[in-house]
Design an enzyme around this catalytic site. Structure first.
Site, PDB file in Angstrom:
ATOM      1  N   ALA A 190      25.605  -8.177 -12.859  1.00 27.79           N
ATOM      2  CA  ALA A 190      25.393  -8.250 -11.590  1.00 27.79           C
ATOM      3  C   ALA A 190      27.072  -8.831 -11.411  1.00 27.79           C
ATOM      4  O   ALA A 190      28.029  -9.356 -12.396  1.00 27.79           O
ATOM      5  CB  ALA A 190      25.239  -9.908 -11.056  1.00 27.79           C
ATOM      6  N   CYS A 198      36.747 -10.825 -17.535  1.00 31.39           N
ATOM      7  CA  CYS A 198      38.136 -11.124 -16.932  1.00 31.39           C
ATOM      8  C   CYS A 198      38.889 -11.994 -16.982  1.00 31.39           C
ATOM      9  O   CYS A 198      39.445 -12.896 -15.645  1.00 31.39           O
ATOM     10  CB  CYS A 198      38.046 -10.815 -15.944  1.00 31.39           C
ATOM     11  SG  CYS A 198      36.368 -11.725 -14.673  1.00 31.39           S
TER      12      CYS A 198
END
Length: 449
Positions: A106, A225
């Site tokens: 997701a 990230c």
């Protein structure tokens, strides 16, 4: 905590630290990635306000404004994605027949990017959080992905049940999100060294599960990230030590910069991306499994051809996918065989085509998002004004044959209605319609000014 974070970044970046600090107050970098199967680059450039091409993926561009209500976005022709987020799948190098696992999938940017490269292959994507899994499903449907399996839950049981099955595995791991600080103030406020360390422990666990799913000679890409060495290079070093048959592979890319020297791994074979490099923040490492076995996916043995369902689907689409599965009156279709899974929660396999209700098959919205315009029996090309009306639930007056009709904008299907011969009554699900103050047409006019 902010001071400690910046001190760590200063030690990490050295002479580039000031540029990094300046980047924190610069505008957020926006990007989009288009699907070349739905849209040519020429058509994209002619109809969408684009900036310069992104260095991270051939299908990606920088953009300088919100485009969520652009008709091509609503029709699933492009995905809005932070520019450097497309780097991991680019490095994964998905091939048309690959069997691919996206383990932490997701909201769907990387899953839909993977799917855009597949043909006869299949994507299995998993998400632990149930609410995020539904967002992922919505994006898979909007982008018209057909050959996929969506599971929800812990990664361990999935990787055990499908051990040694995958050509490619992507682990875009949950992380401390240091690369998201410009987008979400809470990321800076909630940052702590303890959270970084907790994330690193979880990442090592996920990677060990991913290793189990990977077949011999398969490729594993790990990405985050975040910037922290604990979650990036040190996780890779620990993983390689635990699994000596895994080797690092050159990422073979020109973007970003190399990693931080760390004992037990090759920092020259990882990619770090900072805001100064054109992306908000990403780390990518590519590895290959050199030992083990290769195992086929477990396939469901379906009954003989379902002529009744095929005839019903033939009213709406010209070319019916090879495989049809009927479960509790719901009809699912895809060109890849359906998988036989018993240890994990499966939210979706293939496209939800419709539901049998009192001996009548009612089509599903996803069916009219999946195929090209040419594959639908009845279509209605809409103007921008008509699309805006449709996306607010209004019917369309049109002399079109009776039946279910695919709505299209510039040849891109995005939903459907039911024609009585004079009017097409709207079948766009209420949850997908635009809010009263939000408009497709106004979005376009704003771009043209």
């Amino acid at each position: 905590m902010e001071t400690l974070f910046l001190e760590r970044m200063k030690n990490e970046l050295k002479e580039d630290y000031e540029a990094f600090v300046d980047s924190l107050s610069s505008p957020l970098l926006r990007g989009l990635r288009y699907d070349p199967r739905k849209l040519s680059r020429e058509k994209l450039e002619a109809n969408v306000p684009l900036g310069k091409p992104s260095p991270f993926c051939p299908q990606s561009f920088y953009v300088d404004r919100p485009l969520g209500n652009h008709p091509y976005h609503l029709a699933g022709a492009f995905y809005l994605q932070e520019p450097s987020a497309s780097s991991a799948v680019q490095i994964l190098d998905v091939q048309p027949e690959d069997i691919v696992l996206d383990l932490c999938a997701a909201p769907g940017g990387k899953s839909t990017q993977i799917a855009s490269h597949l043909d006869d292959g299949i994507l299995v994507c998993n998400e632990y959080d149930s609410k995020r899994a539904m967002v992922l499903l919505s994006n898979l449907e909007r982008m018209g992905v057909q050959n996929f399996v969506l599971t929800q839950g812990e990664v361990g049981p999935l990787c055990e049940e499908l051990h040694d099955c995958f050509d490619k595995v992507l682990v875009d791991a949950p992380c401390s999100g240091e690369g998201m600080m410009k987008k979400h103030d809470a990321a800076m406020q909630s940052w702590s060294l303890e959270h970084v360390q907790a994330c690193a422990r979880r990442q090592k666990e996920i990677l060990s599960c991913a290793y189990r799913a990977l077949k011999k000679d398969g490729i594993l890409v790990y990405s985050t990230c975040t910037y922290s060495k604990e979650e990036n290079e040190e996780v890779i070093a620990a993983f390689l030590k635990e699994h000596p048959d895994m080797i690092q592979i050159d990422p073979d890319c020109s973007f970003g910069r190399r990693g931080i020297p760390t004992l037990g791994m090759d920092a020259q074979k990882v990619v770090r991306i900072y805001p100064m490099d054109g992306g908000e923040g990403h780390f990518v490492c590519k590895m290959q499994k050199t030992a083990g076995t290769k195992r086929a996916l477990p396939i469901q043995k379906l009954k003989k051809r379902d002529r009744k369902t095929e005839e019903a689907l033939g009213q709406w689409i010209r070319s019916i996918p090879k495989h049809i599965l009927v479960q509790k009156d719901h009809v699912y279709v895809m060109d890849h065989p359906f998988l036989k899974l018993s240890q994990v929660r499966v939210l979706r396999q293939g496209v939800l085509a419709g539901t049998w209700i009192k001996n009548r098959l009612e089509p599903a919205h996803a069916l009219f998002q999946t195929f090209s315009k040419e594959n639908y029996v009845l279509t209605q090309e809409l103007s921008l004004e008509q699309m805006d009306e449709v996306m607010h639930g209004a019917p369309i007056v049109s002399q079109v044959s009776k039946g279910y009709v695919a709505y299209c904008i510039d040849g891109l299907p995005f939903g459907f209605g039911k024609s009585d011969g004079h009017r097409i009554n709207n079948k766009i699900p209420k949850g997908l319609r635009l809010l009263p103050g939000s408009h497709v047409k106004k979005e376009i006019e704003k771009h043209e000014r």
